[in-house]
Design a protein around this motif. Structure first.
Motif, PDB file in Angstrom:
ATOM      1  N   TYR A   4     -28.588  16.266  38.635  1.00  0.00           N
ATOM      2  CA  TYR A   4     -29.473  16.912  38.527  1.00  0.00           C
ATOM      3  C   TYR A   4     -30.841  17.098  38.783  1.00  0.00           C
ATOM      4  N   GLU A  21     -22.578  15.468  25.551  1.00  0.00           N
ATOM      5  CA  GLU A  21     -22.838  16.154  27.747  1.00  0.00           C
ATOM      6  C   GLU A  21     -21.500  15.848  27.794  1.00  0.00           C
ATOM      7  N   ARG A  40     -28.094   7.651  36.462  1.00  0.00           N
ATOM      8  CA  ARG A  40     -26.703   8.193  35.538  1.00  0.00           C
ATOM      9  C   ARG A  40     -25.612   8.690  35.984  1.00  0.00           C
ATOM     10  N   ILE A  41     -25.848  10.083  36.257  1.00  0.00           N
ATOM     11  CA  ILE A  41     -25.009  11.367  37.319  1.00  0.00           C
ATOM     12  C   ILE A  41     -24.729  10.409  37.696  1.00  0.00           C
ATOM     13  N   TRP A  48     -21.814   8.317  36.426  1.00  0.00           N
ATOM     14  CA  TRP A  48     -20.611   9.076  36.496  1.00  0.00           C
ATOM     15  C   TRP A  48     -19.420  10.166  37.705  1.00  0.00           C
ATOM     16  N   ILE A 103     -20.444   9.452  28.966  1.00  0.00           N
ATOM     17  CA  ILE A 103     -20.297  11.065  28.693  1.00  0.00           C
ATOM     18  C   ILE A 103     -19.607  11.223  27.436  1.00  0.00           C
ATOM     19  N   THR A 161     -30.043  19.336  35.259  1.00  0.00           N
ATOM     20  CA  THR A 161     -30.508  18.452  32.925  1.00  0.00           C
ATOM     21  C   THR A 161     -31.353  17.449  33.441  1.00  0.00           C
ATOM     22  N   ARG A 162     -31.819  16.958  32.086  1.00  0.00           N
ATOM     23  CA  ARG A 162     -32.636  15.474  31.976  1.00  0.00           C
ATOM     24  C   ARG A 162     -31.920  14.641  32.133  1.00  0.00           C
ATOM     25  N   TYR A 163     -30.579  14.234  32.873  1.00  0.00           N
ATOM     26  CA  TYR A 163     -30.068  13.255  32.773  1.00  0.00           C
ATOM     27  C   TYR A 163     -30.809  12.666  34.180  1.00  0.00           C
ATOM     28  N   SER A 164     -30.960  10.510  33.645  1.00  0.00           N
ATOM     29  CA  SER A 164     -31.444  10.164  35.646  1.00  0.00           C
ATOM     30  C   SER A 164     -29.726  10.224  36.554  1.00  0.00           C
ATOM     31  N   ARG A 213     -22.223  19.812  27.858  1.00  0.00           N
ATOM     32  CA  ARG A 213     -23.690  20.198  28.642  1.00  0.00           C
ATOM     33  C   ARG A 213     -23.179  20.253  30.381  1.00  0.00           C
TER      34      ARG A 213
END
Length: 154
Positions: free
Chosen positions: A65, A41, A74-75, A78, A37, A68-71, A44
């Protein structure tokens, strides 16, 4: 949800205007302590109402998810890291990362399980057994595992 967001945003703006930023700084630092992060990020996530590592640990990965456009992978990573931060604290997590390369709560749980399974009776310190029990019983662990197992196609 919109009312909560507007209230939180208003409080944040007023805090900045009147110079009360200590809590905000701590929250930002807790988010930035999560590997992966960065400032963008963090901004956001904060715009979405996820203002700290604690909030991230208990926010559904699906919520982040779909906003956002994060996979999802990845989320979930985190969220897993954030949960470890919440359960063990920043200092202990830093030590685990530095000396044992642990990244998240799921990984620590799995390693502790293996240690218990391969050790004889009384060989595993009670503190480790307590941490393992807390990780195994925590409801958010199941949520993270569920979302990690999902495969999203475009």
């Amino acid at each position: 949800m919109t009312g909560d967001y507007l209230f939180a945003a208003t409080i944040e703006v007023l805090s900045l205007l009147f110079g009360h930023t200590s809590g905000l700084d701590e929250d930002v630092q807790s988010l930035q302590a999560i590997e992966g992060i960065d400032d963008q990020e963090c901004l956001r996530l904060r715009e979405m109402g996820v203002r700290s590592a604690h909030a991230l640990a208990f926010t559904s990965p699906a919520y982040v998810y779909f906003r956002t456009r994060y996979s999802l992978e990845r989320i979930c990573d985190w969220t897993d890291q954030a949960l470890l931060h919440v359960l063990l604290g920043e200092r202990l997590v830093r030590a685990l990362r530095q000396h044992f390369l642990f990244r998240g709560a799921l990984e620590l749980r799995d390693v502790l399980r293996l240690r218990v399974e391969t050790s004889g009776p009384g060989e595993v310190p009670g503190e480790l057994l307590e941490i393992l029990h807390a990780l195994e019983e925590h409801p958010q662990i199941e949520v993270i595992e569920l979302w990690r197992s999902c495969r999203v196609t475009s």
